[in-house]
Design a protein around this motif. Structure first.
Motif, PDB file in Angstrom:
ATOM      1  N   ALA A 200       0.994  -1.068   0.143  1.00 48.06           N
ATOM      2  CA  ALA A 200      -0.071  -0.263   0.000  1.00 48.06           C
ATOM      3  C   ALA A 200       0.993   1.366  -0.193  1.00 48.06           C
ATOM      4  O   ALA A 200       0.274   2.387  -0.070  1.00 48.06           O
ATOM      5  N   ARG A 201       2.183   1.388   0.309  1.00 41.58           N
ATOM      6  CA  ARG A 201       2.958   2.039   0.785  1.00 41.58           C
ATOM      7  C   ARG A 201       3.632   2.442  -1.020  1.00 41.58           C
ATOM      8  O   ARG A 201       4.828   3.835  -0.793  1.00 41.58           O
ATOM      9  N   LEU A 202       3.782   0.913  -1.750  1.00 50.27           N
ATOM     10  CA  LEU A 202       4.287   1.567  -2.675  1.00 50.27           C
ATOM     11  C   LEU A 202       4.008   2.678  -3.499  1.00 50.27           C
ATOM     12  O   LEU A 202       2.454   2.946  -3.920  1.00 50.27           O
ATOM     13  N   PRO A 203       4.713   4.028  -4.331  1.00 47.31           N
ATOM     14  CA  PRO A 203       4.194   5.107  -5.945  1.00 47.31           C
ATOM     15  C   PRO A 203       3.321   3.907  -6.479  1.00 47.31           C
ATOM     16  O   PRO A 203       3.485   2.865  -7.221  1.00 47.31           O
ATOM     17  N   ALA A 204       2.310   4.852  -6.243  1.00 51.49           N
ATOM     18  CA  ALA A 204       1.429   4.247  -7.330  1.00 51.49           C
ATOM     19  C   ALA A 204       1.977   4.531  -9.148  1.00 51.49           C
ATOM     20  O   ALA A 204       1.951   3.510  -9.781  1.00 51.49           O
ATOM     21  N   ARG A 205       2.883   5.084  -9.795  1.00 54.04           N
ATOM     22  CA  ARG A 205       3.519   5.678 -10.414  1.00 54.04           C
ATOM     23  C   ARG A 205       4.166   4.092 -10.599  1.00 54.04           C
ATOM     24  O   ARG A 205       4.810   3.968 -12.487  1.00 54.04           O
ATOM     25  N   LEU A 206       5.126   3.130  -9.975  1.00 53.90           N
ATOM     26  CA  LEU A 206       4.897   1.857 -10.201  1.00 53.90           C
ATOM     27  C   LEU A 206       4.246   1.184 -10.181  1.00 53.90           C
ATOM     28  O   LEU A 206       4.344  -0.300 -10.590  1.00 53.90           O
ATOM     29  N   GLY A 207       3.039   1.141 -10.990  1.00 56.01           N
ATOM     30  CA  GLY A 207       1.575  -0.121 -11.444  1.00 56.01           C
ATOM     31  C   GLY A 207       2.317  -0.371 -12.367  1.00 56.01           C
ATOM     32  O   GLY A 207       1.137  -1.695 -12.517  1.00 56.01           O
ATOM     33  N   GLY A 208       2.541  -0.168 -13.459  1.00 55.24           N
ATOM     34  CA  GLY A 208       2.551  -0.444 -14.627  1.00 55.24           C
ATOM     35  C   GLY A 208       2.944  -1.825 -13.975  1.00 55.24           C
ATOM     36  O   GLY A 208       4.684  -2.478 -13.541  1.00 55.24           O
ATOM     37  N   PRO A 209       2.992  -2.838 -14.697  1.00 53.44           N
ATOM     38  CA  PRO A 209       2.704  -4.652 -14.459  1.00 53.44           C
ATOM     39  C   PRO A 209       4.527  -4.663 -15.477  1.00 53.44           C
ATOM     40  O   PRO A 209       5.462  -5.418 -14.695  1.00 53.44           O
ATOM     41  N   ALA A 210       4.678  -4.693 -16.313  1.00 51.41           N
ATOM     42  CA  ALA A 210       6.491  -4.395 -16.856  1.00 51.41           C
ATOM     43  C   ALA A 210       7.564  -4.208 -15.894  1.00 51.41           C
ATOM     44  O   ALA A 210       8.488  -4.742 -15.685  1.00 51.41           O
ATOM     45  N   LEU A 211       6.975  -2.693 -15.226  1.00 54.94           N
ATOM     46  CA  LEU A 211       8.036  -2.620 -14.979  1.00 54.94           C
ATOM     47  C   LEU A 211       8.257  -3.089 -13.503  1.00 54.94           C
ATOM     48  O   LEU A 211       8.460  -3.273 -13.122  1.00 54.94           O
TER      49      LEU A 211
ATOM     50  N   LEU B 264      18.388 -12.083 -15.880  1.00 54.00           N
ATOM     51  CA  LEU B 264      17.671 -11.214 -14.877  1.00 54.00           C
ATOM     52  C   LEU B 264      16.604 -10.189 -15.593  1.00 54.00           C
ATOM     53  O   LEU B 264      14.985 -10.981 -15.296  1.00 54.00           O
ATOM     54  N   THR B 265      17.267  -9.991 -16.527  1.00 53.57           N
ATOM     55  CA  THR B 265      16.019  -9.671 -17.767  1.00 53.57           C
ATOM     56  C   THR B 265      15.204 -10.193 -18.330  1.00 53.57           C
ATOM     57  O   THR B 265      13.947  -9.982 -18.381  1.00 53.57           O
ATOM     58  N   LEU B 266      15.965 -11.463 -18.773  1.00 54.42           N
ATOM     59  CA  LEU B 266      15.181 -12.878 -18.898  1.00 54.42           C
ATOM     60  C   LEU B 266      13.631 -12.757 -18.306  1.00 54.42           C
ATOM     61  O   LEU B 266      12.784 -13.680 -18.480  1.00 54.42           O
ATOM     62  N   ALA B 267      14.305 -13.887 -17.109  1.00 51.75           N
ATOM     63  CA  ALA B 267      13.463 -14.212 -15.440  1.00 51.75           C
ATOM     64  C   ALA B 267      11.954 -13.022 -16.025  1.00 51.75           C
ATOM     65  O   ALA B 267      11.006 -13.489 -15.162  1.00 51.75           O
ATOM     66  N   ALA B 268      12.929 -11.926 -15.803  1.00 45.58           N
ATOM     67  CA  ALA B 268      11.740 -11.168 -15.150  1.00 45.58           C
ATOM     68  C   ALA B 268       9.789 -10.777 -16.143  1.00 45.58           C
ATOM     69  O   ALA B 268       9.108 -10.566 -16.577  1.00 45.58           O
ATOM     70  N   THR B 269      10.768 -11.096 -17.309  1.00 43.48           N
ATOM     71  CA  THR B 269       9.770 -11.673 -18.943  1.00 43.48           C
ATOM     72  C   THR B 269       8.234 -12.501 -18.369  1.00 43.48           C
ATOM     73  O   THR B 269       7.385 -12.941 -18.996  1.00 43.48           O
ATOM     74  N   GLU B 270       9.168 -13.514 -17.250  1.00 50.29           N
ATOM     75  CA  GLU B 270       8.413 -14.524 -16.851  1.00 50.29           C
ATOM     76  C   GLU B 270       7.142 -14.239 -16.997  1.00 50.29           C
ATOM     77  O   GLU B 270       6.109 -14.536 -16.122  1.00 50.29           O
TER      78      GLU B 270
ATOM     79  N   ILE C  94       7.611 -10.316 -31.667  1.00 49.18           N
ATOM     80  CA  ILE C  94       8.748  -9.271 -31.736  1.00 49.18           C
ATOM     81  C   ILE C  94       8.771  -7.878 -31.166  1.00 49.18           C
ATOM     82  O   ILE C  94      10.282  -7.780 -31.484  1.00 49.18           O
ATOM     83  N   GLY C  95       7.613  -7.111 -30.811  1.00 47.55           N
ATOM     84  CA  GLY C  95       7.641  -6.156 -29.995  1.00 47.55           C
ATOM     85  C   GLY C  95       8.419  -6.286 -29.264  1.00 47.55           C
ATOM     86  O   GLY C  95       9.452  -5.602 -28.207  1.00 47.55           O
ATOM     87  N   VAL C  96       8.144  -7.255 -28.274  1.00 49.48           N
ATOM     88  CA  VAL C  96       9.302  -8.104 -26.854  1.00 49.48           C
ATOM     89  C   VAL C  96      10.766  -8.096 -26.852  1.00 49.48           C
ATOM     90  O   VAL C  96      11.713  -7.710 -26.714  1.00 49.48           O
ATOM     91  N   THR C  97      10.935  -8.455 -28.527  1.00 48.69           N
ATOM     92  CA  THR C  97      12.357  -9.310 -28.570  1.00 48.69           C
ATOM     93  C   THR C  97      12.933  -7.484 -28.938  1.00 48.69           C
ATOM     94  O   THR C  97      13.968  -7.662 -28.558  1.00 48.69           O
ATOM     95  N   ARG C  98      12.356  -6.978 -29.400  1.00 47.02           N
ATOM     96  CA  ARG C  98      13.800  -5.462 -29.968  1.00 47.02           C
ATOM     97  C   ARG C  98      13.466  -5.117 -28.662  1.00 47.02           C
ATOM     98  O   ARG C  98      14.700  -4.363 -28.581  1.00 47.02           O
ATOM     99  N   ARG C  99      12.816  -5.066 -27.824  1.00 45.52           N
ATOM    100  CA  ARG C  99      12.959  -3.865 -27.321  1.00 45.52           C
ATOM    101  C   ARG C  99      13.735  -4.090 -25.706  1.00 45.52           C
ATOM    102  O   ARG C  99      14.981  -3.681 -24.967  1.00 45.52           O
ATOM    103  N   LEU C 100      13.974  -5.838 -25.788  1.00 40.14           N
ATOM    104  CA  LEU C 100      15.028  -6.411 -24.939  1.00 40.14           C
ATOM    105  C   LEU C 100      16.720  -7.122 -25.720  1.00 40.14           C
ATOM    106  O   LEU C 100      16.871  -6.893 -24.766  1.00 40.14           O
TER     107      LEU C 100
END
Length: 441
Positions: free
Chosen positions: A9-20, A268-274, A298-304
């Motif tokens: 509940a104390r985490l900032p709302a701006r961190l709510g995006g699932p990918a981030l 860790l970047t790859l594990a985060a995609t799971e 394809i979009g995910v692959t390009r971004r990562l």
């Protein structure tokens, strides 16, 4: 525990995006594992670190089984069930039973391993390994459930709490004069996982027999091919480390593990995609068919791709420097192993993106066959490369096996082409052909 439960509940709302949130959480998990590994390497000798690594390898294999049966199907199916609360309860109940069984299996396997080497069985280390297996599998399940149903902030709080608790516990043992060895460190890992996972698991409703049976059937339809994948991947990587330790000694196993820890910073970047990609790919395929699935991946692959490549270069090129600075001078000779493992990460990244296509299509049998190819490559190369090149040869076996599974998946994509896409989702729709016989939760 109330403190940990209140953290989301104390985490900032701006961190709510699932990918981030997923990236931040995986950073917390992998960063914690990285720092725990450094602490183990610095606090105990190289041989003890080899034993510590052995426990993590065997527990990691058990977690792979748990992932194949519980969490990997969960992340694909979570977006398609009709009753998320009942489904989550069924997954939690099944995960508890499975994790307990795997904990006993890990303890027994390690006892047999030490007995086969003619050594006295270290009961404290074996018991701690079982406890760690139970705790971490429950934590993995809790994390995936939280992300699947929009509570990634709570998962992040759970993992941050564990990362903060571990160094405090180790410092407390050191201040109390308690001798630190592999068993003590594994015990602390298990305890911190239990304490931070309990708040996420408490208070769940009973799933009911029917929902538990339905969830089990739907998971098994995917797991029946994902499960053998765990065994063949064990043969292409963890088995290589175990055999290298048996042939070259515990110090070599410790050196290889140190190299793997540094590469793990990129993984860790790859594990985060799971936490995000399988669910996103499954939804894209269900709603938009093959074209939407491929566009999404394809979009995910390009971004990562760019950050993954840059991080690998940063780690692999000055490999000796990093090993010496992070782990100490005795680990610097394992720089060639680190470079081979970095090449393996390139193959892993591309292979995982290709595998998401078959996971979304519910064609996990294709993934199994690709890993069976890599297993065969590993078995063919392991003896000659380790005998001739030692630890560097072991790392080369792992990298080349990952490359073989990537080539096998690309060949399967070329042969299969684009199958007929499912109709867009509607309130009442047929399930994909491979799972039509199973009702929804």
């Amino acid at each position: 525990m109330r403190i940990f439960a209140a953290l989301p509940a104390r985490l900032p709302a701006r961190l709510g995006g699932p990918a981030l949130l997923s990236l931040l959480d995986q950073g917390a998990v992998s960063g914690f594992g990285f720092l725990a590994g450094i602490a183990a390497a610095r606090l105990i000798d190289m041989e003890g670190f080899g034993r510590f690594a052995l426990v993590l390898i065997v527990a990691g294999f058990a977690q792979g089984l748990h992932n194949a049966l519980v969490t990997a199907p969960l992340m694909t199916l979570a977006g398609t069930v009709r009753d998320p609360a009942r489904y989550a309860a069924a997954v939690g109940a099944g995960a508890l039973v499975l994790a307990a069984g795997l904990a006993l299996g890990v303890a027994g396997a390690l006892a047999l391993y030490f007995s086969a080497r003619g050594e006295a069985v270290p009961l404290d280390l074996v018991a701690a390994a079982g406890a760690l297996t139970l705790a971490q599998n429950l934590q993995l399940t809790a994390r995936r459930l939280l992300f699947a149903y929009g509570r990634g902030g709570r998962a992040l709080a759970m993992d941050l709490a564990r990362a903060a608790m571990f160094p405090l516990a180790v410092a407390g043992l050191w201040a109390a004069g308690t001798p630190l060895d592999a068993a003590r460190l594994v015990e602390v890992l298990a305890l911190t996982a239990f304490l931070t996972t309990l708040p996420a698991l408490l208070g769940r409703a009973a799933p009911g027999r029917r929902h538990l049976a339905v969830a089990t059937r739907r998971h098994w339809q995917m797991a029946r091919w994902l499960l053998p994948v765990v065994f063949v991947t064990f043969g292409q990587e963890q088995l290589v480390w175990i055999l290298a330790g048996g042939v070259l000694g515990d110090e070599a196993l410790g050196g290889l593990r140190a190299a793997q820890y540094l590469v793990g910073l990129v993984l860790l970047t790859l594990a985060a995609t799971e936490n995000v990609v399988p669910t996103g790919a499954g939804r894209a395929y269900d709603t938009g068919g093959e074209a939407a699935l491929r566009a999404y991946l394809i979009g995910v692959t390009r971004r990562l791709g760019v950050p993954v490549g840059l991080l690998l270069a940063l780690v692999a090129l000055p490999a000796e420097l990093w090993l010496r600075l992070v782990f100490g001078a005795p680990y610097a000779p394992y720089a060639p192993s680190l470079r081979w493992l970095a090449l393996g990460v390139v193959f892993i990244f591309l292979r995982d993106m290709a595998a998401q296509i078959f996971r979304a299509r519910r064609r996990t049998d294709v993934i199994f066959r690709a890993f069976a190819v890599s297993f065969a490559v590993s078995l063919a190369l392991i003896q000659p490369l380790i005998t001739r090149y030692g630890a560097t040869g072991a790392a080369a076996v792992v990298a080349l096996a990952h490359g073989a599974s990537l080539l096998a998946l690309l060949a399967a994509l070329g042969r299969a082409g684009a199958p007929k896409s499912p109709a867009p989702r509607s309130p009442v729709r047929k399930a994909p052909a491979s799972s039509a016989e199973s009702p929804r939760c």
